[in-house]
Structures are given as C-alpha cells and as structure tokens.
Design an enzyme around this catalytic site. Structure first.
Site, PDB file in Angstrom:
ATOM      1  N   GLU A   5      40.883 -60.348  60.961  1.00 39.09           N
ATOM      2  CA  GLU A   5      41.869 -60.361  59.863  1.00 39.09           C
ATOM      3  C   GLU A   5      41.178 -59.739  58.665  1.00 39.09           C
ATOM      4  O   GLU A   5      40.356 -60.384  58.023  1.00 39.09           O
ATOM      5  CB  GLU A   5      42.273 -61.806  59.518  1.00 39.09           C
ATOM      6  CG  GLU A   5      42.974 -62.559  60.626  1.00 39.09           C
ATOM      7  CD  GLU A   5      44.395 -62.091  60.835  1.00 39.09           C
ATOM      8  OE1 GLU A   5      44.856 -61.211  60.083  1.00 39.09           O
ATOM      9  OE2 GLU A   5      45.027 -62.590  61.774  1.00 39.09           O
TER      10      GLU A   5
ATOM     11  N   CYS B  66      44.469 -61.483  50.491  1.00 36.02           N
ATOM     12  CA  CYS B  66      44.616 -60.287  51.338  1.00 36.02           C
ATOM     13  C   CYS B  66      46.065 -59.842  51.356  1.00 36.02           C
ATOM     14  O   CYS B  66      46.347 -58.649  51.421  1.00 36.02           O
ATOM     15  CB  CYS B  66      44.122 -60.595  52.745  1.00 36.02           C
ATOM     16  SG  CYS B  66      44.924 -62.007  53.485  1.00 36.02           S
TER      17      CYS B  66
HETATM   18  P1  NAP Z   1      33.367 -60.403  53.213  1.00 40.54           P
HETATM   19  O1  NAP Z   1      32.292 -59.986  52.326  1.00 40.54           O
HETATM   20  O2  NAP Z   1      33.681 -59.540  54.391  1.00 40.54           O
HETATM   21  O3  NAP Z   1      32.995 -61.877  53.722  1.00 40.54           O
HETATM   22  C1  NAP Z   1      33.764 -62.573  54.665  1.00 40.54           C
HETATM   23  C2  NAP Z   1      32.850 -63.330  55.610  1.00 40.54           C
HETATM   24  O4  NAP Z   1      32.121 -62.385  56.407  1.00 40.54           O
HETATM   25  C3  NAP Z   1      31.788 -64.155  54.883  1.00 40.54           C
HETATM   26  O5  NAP Z   1      31.544 -65.321  55.624  1.00 40.54           O
HETATM   27  C4  NAP Z   1      30.576 -63.237  54.901  1.00 40.54           C
HETATM   28  O6  NAP Z   1      29.371 -63.930  54.793  1.00 40.54           O
HETATM   29  C5  NAP Z   1      30.711 -62.590  56.256  1.00 40.54           C
HETATM   30  N1  NAP Z   1      30.094 -61.282  56.371  1.00 40.54           N
HETATM   31  C6  NAP Z   1      29.963 -60.330  55.424  1.00 40.54           C
HETATM   32  N2  NAP Z   1      29.352 -59.249  55.940  1.00 40.54           N
HETATM   33  C7  NAP Z   1      29.089 -59.524  57.229  1.00 40.54           C
HETATM   34  C8  NAP Z   1      28.445 -58.790  58.272  1.00 40.54           C
HETATM   35  N3  NAP Z   1      27.988 -57.565  58.092  1.00 40.54           N
HETATM   36  N4  NAP Z   1      28.333 -59.385  59.474  1.00 40.54           N
HETATM   37  C9  NAP Z   1      28.821 -60.614  59.693  1.00 40.54           C
HETATM   38  N5  NAP Z   1      29.426 -61.358  58.737  1.00 40.54           N
HETATM   39  C10 NAP Z   1      29.558 -60.816  57.516  1.00 40.54           C
HETATM   40  O7  NAP Z   1      34.736 -60.601  52.478  1.00 40.54           O
HETATM   41  P2  NAP Z   1      34.993 -61.388  51.107  1.00 40.54           P
HETATM   42  O8  NAP Z   1      34.622 -60.481  50.003  1.00 40.54           O
HETATM   43  O9  NAP Z   1      34.390 -62.732  51.164  1.00 40.54           O
HETATM   44  O10 NAP Z   1      36.569 -61.583  51.210  1.00 40.54           O
HETATM   45  C11 NAP Z   1      37.450 -60.646  50.736  1.00 40.54           C
HETATM   46  C12 NAP Z   1      37.997 -59.770  51.841  1.00 40.54           C
HETATM   47  O11 NAP Z   1      38.597 -60.569  52.863  1.00 40.54           O
HETATM   48  C13 NAP Z   1      39.105 -58.882  51.335  1.00 40.54           C
HETATM   49  O12 NAP Z   1      38.996 -57.609  51.902  1.00 40.54           O
HETATM   50  C14 NAP Z   1      40.360 -59.582  51.826  1.00 40.54           C
HETATM   51  O13 NAP Z   1      41.482 -58.757  51.929  1.00 40.54           O
HETATM   52  C15 NAP Z   1      39.915 -60.085  53.150  1.00 40.54           C
HETATM   53  N6  NAP Z   1      40.790 -61.158  53.595  1.00 40.54           N
HETATM   54  C16 NAP Z   1      41.605 -60.936  54.656  1.00 40.54           C
HETATM   55  C17 NAP Z   1      42.459 -61.918  55.087  1.00 40.54           C
HETATM   56  C18 NAP Z   1      43.380 -61.704  56.275  1.00 40.54           C
HETATM   57  O14 NAP Z   1      43.892 -62.674  56.786  1.00 40.54           O
HETATM   58  N7  NAP Z   1      43.613 -60.486  56.720  1.00 40.54           N
HETATM   59  C19 NAP Z   1      42.498 -63.139  54.430  1.00 40.54           C
HETATM   60  C20 NAP Z   1      41.655 -63.339  53.327  1.00 40.54           C
HETATM   61  C21 NAP Z   1      40.804 -62.336  52.934  1.00 40.54           C
HETATM   62  P3  NAP Z   1      28.546 -63.947  53.385  1.00 40.54           P
HETATM   63  O15 NAP Z   1      29.389 -64.617  52.393  1.00 40.54           O
HETATM   64  O16 NAP Z   1      27.329 -64.712  53.733  1.00 40.54           O
HETATM   65  O17 NAP Z   1      28.276 -62.495  53.053  1.00 40.54           O
END
Ligand code: NAP
Length: 454
Positions: free
Chosen positions: A228, A262
């Site tokens: 997602e 999101c």
């Molecule tokens: P993020 O940086 O991708 O982090 C999300 C999760 O992934 C965190 O637990 C993060 O851990 C982990 N993560 C980051 N990089 C990773 C990697 N290379 N390998 C494995 N795990 C990794 O996203 P965010 O900034 O927290 O959240 C915002 C994003 O989420 C936006 O793009 C938003 O649109 C999206 N989102 C999508 C949905 C949906 O349902 N489609 C819902 C909500 C949010 P760390 O915190 O330790 O880096």
C-alpha cells in the site's frame, strides 16, 4: 540508535526506547513460529472472543491511547480518538464475520466432491507508517489474526510508543503470547526478517522507495507481499457538481490528518464551467482553517510529523512558486515552536514542478484547470499513482464516466475517499498491489486450498 518520540507540537523528546537486540528479534521470531503452530488450530469463536476483548480495551482506554497518538505524531486529539474508535469497530467487524468470509466454498465438478478451504499462511510481517499509527496496523492485524495468522510488526521508527501499545493491548485482550509481536528494529533490518524461513509473508504501507525494497526482498525470498504505497489522489469537480457539498468536503479531504494521508485529495481538477465558483470558495475555506495546538478542540490543522517533513513540504511549495505557480493562500511555515505549515492552495502548477510530479504530504492543495470532462479525466489519470479518486457530479452520465475512466483502486462519487472494513482498500500503478480490508483483505494472507475427494 534509539527509537525516539519527538512531540511535533513542541519538538520535545517524549520517550526513548532501545532497539531490540538480534537475540530479542530471534526470540520473537521463534515465538511467532511456535505460537502459529497452535494458534492456527484455535476456533473462530476463540479468536473472535480475544478480538472483541481487544476492541473493548480500545474503547475503555480511548482517551489515553489517543493522547499517545497526538503527542507522538501530531494529529488532532479529536481525530486521534476517532482513530481509536475506528480500530475497535474494525476489530468487531472481523470478529463477527471472519468465519463466514472464510467458510468452505463448495465447487461443482465433473467427478467427486470438491471445495476450497482457506487456511492461514503463518507469521506475517507488517511494515507500517506513522501517519495512522493504530489504524494502519489494525486494518492488517484484525483480518490476519482472525484468519489464524500471527503478526509481527515493524512500525515506523518515530512511533515506538504506538508500536508497543498495540502489542500490549493484544496481549491484555487474551491473545496467546506470540500471536502479535512488535519488533523495534530499523528499516535496514527488514530484508533479513523477510528472508527468515519462519516468516511467511509481508505487507508494507509506506513510500514507493520502501515498497521497492520490500518487494525486492519478498521477490528474492519468493514470499507473498502486499504493498500500500503513496497516492496523489485527484478530486475531480465536473460541470454538474453540487458546489455547496463539494467545497467543504474538498477542504476536509485535503487537510485530514494535518494533510498527511495517502488517500487525501491532493490535486483538485476543476472544469472551466464551475472554476470561478469553486476556486475562490475553496481558497477562502482553506485560508480560514485554524492551525495550532492539536489538543485544542478549536484546531483544524496540527503540526506536521517532523521538521524534515515540514521542510520537505515547504521545499515543494517554494519550487512551484519559483517556477511560476501562484500561491492563492498559505505558502509558508508558521513561525515559532512546532512543525506547522499553513494550509496552502497553489494554482498554475504545471508538469516539471515538484508539487505536480510528486506526492505532497502536508496541507497543500494543487488546483488544475480543465476545459471539460475529457480533459479533467485525462489530467486526473496523468500520474504514476492510482490509489483513490473522488469525482463530483450530479449528472449520472458524468458520474459514470468518472467511475469507468478514472485509473484508481477506489472511486468515490460525491464523497471523499475513506477506508472502511466493508470495501476493499488499495491501489494500482505505483500505489501498489494487493488489497486490505473487506473479504479481499482477509483472503490476501490465506492459502486458498483446493480440495477434491474422488
Ligand atoms: P516510509 O518512509 O516508506 O516508511 C514506512 C515504513 O517503511 C516504516 O516502518 C519505515 O521504517 C519502513 N521503511 C522505510 N524504508 C524502508 C526500506 N528501504 N526497507 C524496509 N522498510 C522500510 O513512509 P512514511 O514516510 O513513514 O509514510 C508516508 C508514505 O506512506 C506516503 O507515501 C503515504 O502515501 C504512504 N501511505 C500509504 C498508505 C496506503 O494505504 N496506500 C497509507 C498510509 C501512508 P522507518 O520508520 O524505520 O524508516
């Protein structure tokens, strides 16, 4: 590196936690695998009892739980309480329905008796974001646990209190030890956990970059994966739109969760026929929003999650302004303590500007004019994302065009896009693949076992 909660309204350190050691992670993986062996054989009634007990705890402790969310990531206290209530509702929804959703499906065959039965896969790793610290986790965990899987949570590093709280609530609700465990590990540890033989599958909610690396690790290990990812959802205002209804919803759809959702509407595509009546009212309503202390009931928009996130939004707006976009309102951080950014409307945004090409994760709306319905739909689809879309029209023919032609996992007509247990939730294109919630969500982490008895 410790996991730290920084209060976005003040910048103060709220709490710090040491990461789990490799030995602690190992112990949790072993416990998850051992628990799964017996948990998978528990009855739907037993699991539903624990799930309802968890829902009752969320209701009973709503004020305290909501306080953690607000101090940890800055959402308004009212929306935090609503998030806690929504989690309880979702848990009860699956407690009531999982058995029926996963009932054996008889199949007509030419020979013998045949049916499909749904079996759990095993320990599922959930990598989750901070923006809805409870809801993102519960919408995975409620169906997964009701299906007989066990959960392993790697939550975003900035919400360790929420991560530990969810584990504690499931334990106190009576779920067996190991049915749901939090792993306090950094993102760099995720790939090796996915590769671990004890982990059956992985689900990620987060950014495109995280999606790529989780999908790559799942691919290497040949494991099921649900993604997602981000969105740049269009809010499409067509000639027959009821503007009295559309304007206030447009504002809420953009600034919900302080603009960090999101499925927030991010691009407002407005046809010429209504533009002069829609845009000024929208700008006026965005400018009138109250920005401030997330605990103040009068506040509409609280702080962004971090200084880095606030600076990123500011940079995206500044880039658009420098390249010729018009800032109709807002367009700057709020001076002083906390990571606040003024609700902003940009017009004249064109391809090549960051605010056009990227997801803007803050209270910033981009208005794009369209000559007619054809151009509005073409503009709405001109994005690499395909999560949700909101289309506004009273005319059934215009509504139908939006429903059929918008490239998105979800289309809402005359309403903002929301998640709920009843409907599948997920996207297409670079918004990811797989579905959460509803029947589709509970079946994602099941083995649809075909059985034929000759
Ligand atoms: P993020 O940086 O991708 O982090 C999300 C999760 O992934 C965190 O637990 C993060 O851990 C982990 N993560 C980051 N990089 C990773 C990697 N290379 N390998 C494995 N795990 C990794 O996203 P965010 O900034 O927290 O959240 C915002 C994003 O989420 C936006 O793009 C938003 O649109 C999206 N989102 C999508 C949905 C949906 O349902 N489609 C819902 C909500 C949010 P760390 O915190 O330790 O880096």
């Amino acid at each position: 590196m410790a996991f730290t909660t920084l209060n976005p309204a003040t910048g103060a350190v709220e709490a710090e936690f040491e990461p789990h050691t490799p030995e602690q992670v190992e112990e949790r993986l072993t416990r998850a695998a051992e628990t799964f062996a017996s948990y998978r054989r528990t009855s739907f009634a037993e699991r539903a009892g624990w799930m309802r007990a968890a829902a009752d705890l969320y209701d009973a402790e709503q004020p305290e739980i909501a306080r953690v969310l607000t101090t940890e990531m800055g959402k308004t206290y009212g929306s935090a309480k609503a998030e806690v209530a929504k989690c309880a509702m979702c848990m009860r929804w699956y407690a009531d329905r999982a058995e029926a959703l996963l009932a054996v499906e008889p199949v007509e065959t030419s020979a013998g008796r045949a049916y499909v039965r749904y079996e759990p896969l095993g320990p599922v790793l959930a990598v989750m974001p901070w923006n809805f610290p409870l809801w993102q986790v519960i919408r995975f965990a409620a169906p997964a646990l009701m299906a007989g899987n066990v959960g392993l949570l790697k939550h975003a590093s900035n919400v360790p209190q929420s991560a530990l709280l969810i584990e504690d609530l499931f334990r106190r609700a009576g779920f067996p030890e190991g049915a749901f465990s939090t792993l306090l590990v950094p993102a760099g540890a995720v790939a090796s956990i996915i590769e671990d033989d004890r982990v059956a599958a992985v689900t990620l909610t987060g950014s495109e970059a995280a999606g790529r690396s989780v999908a790559a690790a799942a691919g290497r290990a040949l494991k099921k994966c649900v993604l997602e990812l981000g969105g740049s959802d269009p809010f499409v205002v067509l000639p027959s739109a009821d503007l009295d209804r559309a304007v206030p919803v447009a504002v809420t759809a953009r600034v919900q969760n302080n603009g960090q959702s999101c499925i927030a509407a991010k691009r407002f595509i407005v046809v010429d026929a209504v533009r002069d009546r829609f845009v000024p009212r929208f700008v006026e309503a965005m400018a009138a929003l109250v920005v401030g202390d997330p605990f103040d009931p009068a506040t509409d928009v609280g702080p962004l999650v971090s200084r880095a996130q606030r600076d990123e939004v500011a940079a995206q707006v500044d880039d658009a302004r420098a390249k010729g976009a018009v800032v109709a309102c807002g367009g700057e951080p709020v001076p002083g303590e906390g990571w606040y950014y003024r609700p902003t409307v940009l017009t004249g945004v064109t391809p090549g500007m960051r605010a056009y090409d990227e997801e803007v994760f803050g209270p910033v709306a981009v208005v794009e004019p369209a000559a007619d319905v054809d151009e509005a739909i073409a503009l709405a689809n001109r994005t690499s994302f395909g999560l949700g879309a909101s289309v506004w029209a009273e005319d059934p023919a215009e509504q139908q065009r939006g429903i059929e032609e918008l490239e998105a996992g979800m289309v809402f007509v005359n309403a903002m896009v929301v998640s709920s247990p009843e409907l599948p939730f997920g996207g297409i294109k670079r918004s990811g693949f797989g579905r959460e919630l509803s029947e589709a969500g509970i079946k994602e982490f099941c083995n649809a076992k075909a059985v034929r008895v000759a």
